[in-house]
Design an enzyme around this catalytic site. Sequence first.
Site, PDB file in Angstrom:
ATOM      1  N   ASP A 177       0.881  -1.166   0.000  1.00 43.70           N
ATOM      2  CA  ASP A 177       0.000   0.000   0.000  1.00 43.70           C
ATOM      3  C   ASP A 177       0.918   1.215   0.000  1.00 43.70           C
ATOM      4  OD1 ASP A 177      -1.621   2.171   0.591  1.00 43.70           O
ATOM      5  OD2 ASP A 177      -2.919   1.062   1.952  1.00 43.70           O
ATOM      6  N   HIS A 178       0.979   1.925  -1.130  1.00 45.86           N
ATOM      7  CA  HIS A 178       1.999   2.970  -1.263  1.00 45.86           C
ATOM      8  C   HIS A 178       1.830   4.082  -0.232  1.00 45.86           C
ATOM      9  CE1 HIS A 178      -1.246   4.876  -3.624  1.00 45.86           C
ATOM     10  NE2 HIS A 178      -0.672   6.011  -3.306  1.00 45.86           N
ATOM     11  N   HIS A 240      -6.197   2.601   2.231  1.00 45.65           N
ATOM     12  CA  HIS A 240      -5.357   3.749   2.585  1.00 45.65           C
ATOM     13  C   HIS A 240      -5.805   4.415   3.884  1.00 45.65           C
ATOM     14  CE1 HIS A 240      -3.606   3.147  -1.216  1.00 45.65           C
ATOM     15  NE2 HIS A 240      -4.381   3.907  -1.932  1.00 45.65           N
TER      16      HIS A 240
END
Length: 484
Positions: A177-178, A240
């Site tokens: 998950d960036h 996120h």
Amino acid sequence: MASRVIPVDPFDLVIFGGTGDLARRKIFPALFRRFVAGQIEGDVRLIGAARSEMDRAAYRAMVRAAIAEFGGEEARRKKDLAAFLDLLDYVMVDARGTAGWSDLAGKMRKDRIRAFYFSVAPALFGDLAKRLHKHGMADAASRIVVEKPFGRDLETARDLNRVLARHFEERQIYRIDHYLGKETVQNLMAIRFGNVLFEPLWNSQYVDHIQITVAESVGVGGRGDYYDKSGAMRDMVQNHMMQLLCLIAMEPPAKFDPDAVRDEKLKVIRALDPVKGADVVRGQYEAQEDKPDYRVQVDNPESTTESFVALKVHISNWRWAGTPFYLRTGKRLRERASEIAVVFKDAPHSIFGPEAGRHRNILTIKLQPNEGIELGVTIKEPGPGGMRLIDVPLDMTFAEALGPEEADFPDAYERLIMDVIRGNQTLFMRGDEVEAAWAWTDPVIAEWEDEGAAPLPYASGSSGPDDALMLMHRDGRRWREIRP
């Protein structure tokens, strides 16, 4: 003084989907910047794998063009770029067939770290894992990186976890998950657990509420087909924003260890109360001047998918009972800005009288576009005329506080890919964490689908639907203004 970069051990990295958009825009530019920084050196191989037929020279030309377009300032370093391209190889592979797998296996080395990046649709994860195992590339030292979406509900997430678990242990699976690779996101833990100033106040006794905003100024763009099947809840909140919520609300782990951190994040998700219908607002952006509305962009005139969602969330545990968390995210909003605002309670008694007004301390963690931390404090307004109070920010914008070199942070993908090579899973989601997030999210989505109600329209370039403002106003609170 710039921080010292420690090179990683030699490795082989295979990028499945190596000709795709993610590889071109993010993965290879990230790897090139780490190469320029000196973190990738020595005997390293970067192998693209995809269905397209091309030779090594053609593949290197494609990567060269991608770095020129997306690689930033470093792309001008022709000598470094030439050396980086020498690390590249390519294999044509059929993910669901037999073609290319023997060739790929022949290129892998037994005495190196081996990582496999699944930059493909989740439907292919199982096929890739199975063939890596069949051709002897999935041993105990191998690692796989999988991109979101990790399913579209609890059932599909469980199925995906089961498929991967047939061939790889949990310690080998890196769900990327960036958002967790952003410098300021990681600084959440440093702020909380590295400063005695904040941790004693980090609870419902002193915190009035917490706001988490992830606002985007763009529309769905070329992702219309995917996005219309997902919406803001699946695309942003379940992953996120859930991660941001966990990091801001978690208990101190016993140590900074991957499983210790993820254990505490999981406890937060499991302590989340079910969301009431009145505590959720969905929206969908309308046209503005030359910008088309959502339904035109996704080519679905009957779409009831949300491009905006705001929620009021409660965590039922000792630390946070009674403190609401307000989350909002959306596309085509006024500004591109992401932040977490910890709003502290009023002083129990003001010695300055009602004319001094209401003043609160707010700790703001800015995630994008200008990463930094700001603490609002109350001071006397300078000059004669009595005790007039004003709020001023103690601002630590990283670029100003640390200087341009230190504040030139690695891109999230740079950090996360290097963590894969180092074998550090701290910033990656665990399987049970993903499933717990879906278990909380699914009932909210199911209620929308059962009701069949359309999301509320909102003007492009606004702050979202008016009902989202009321979500706060009815509690005597207000959203912070969206600003970069």
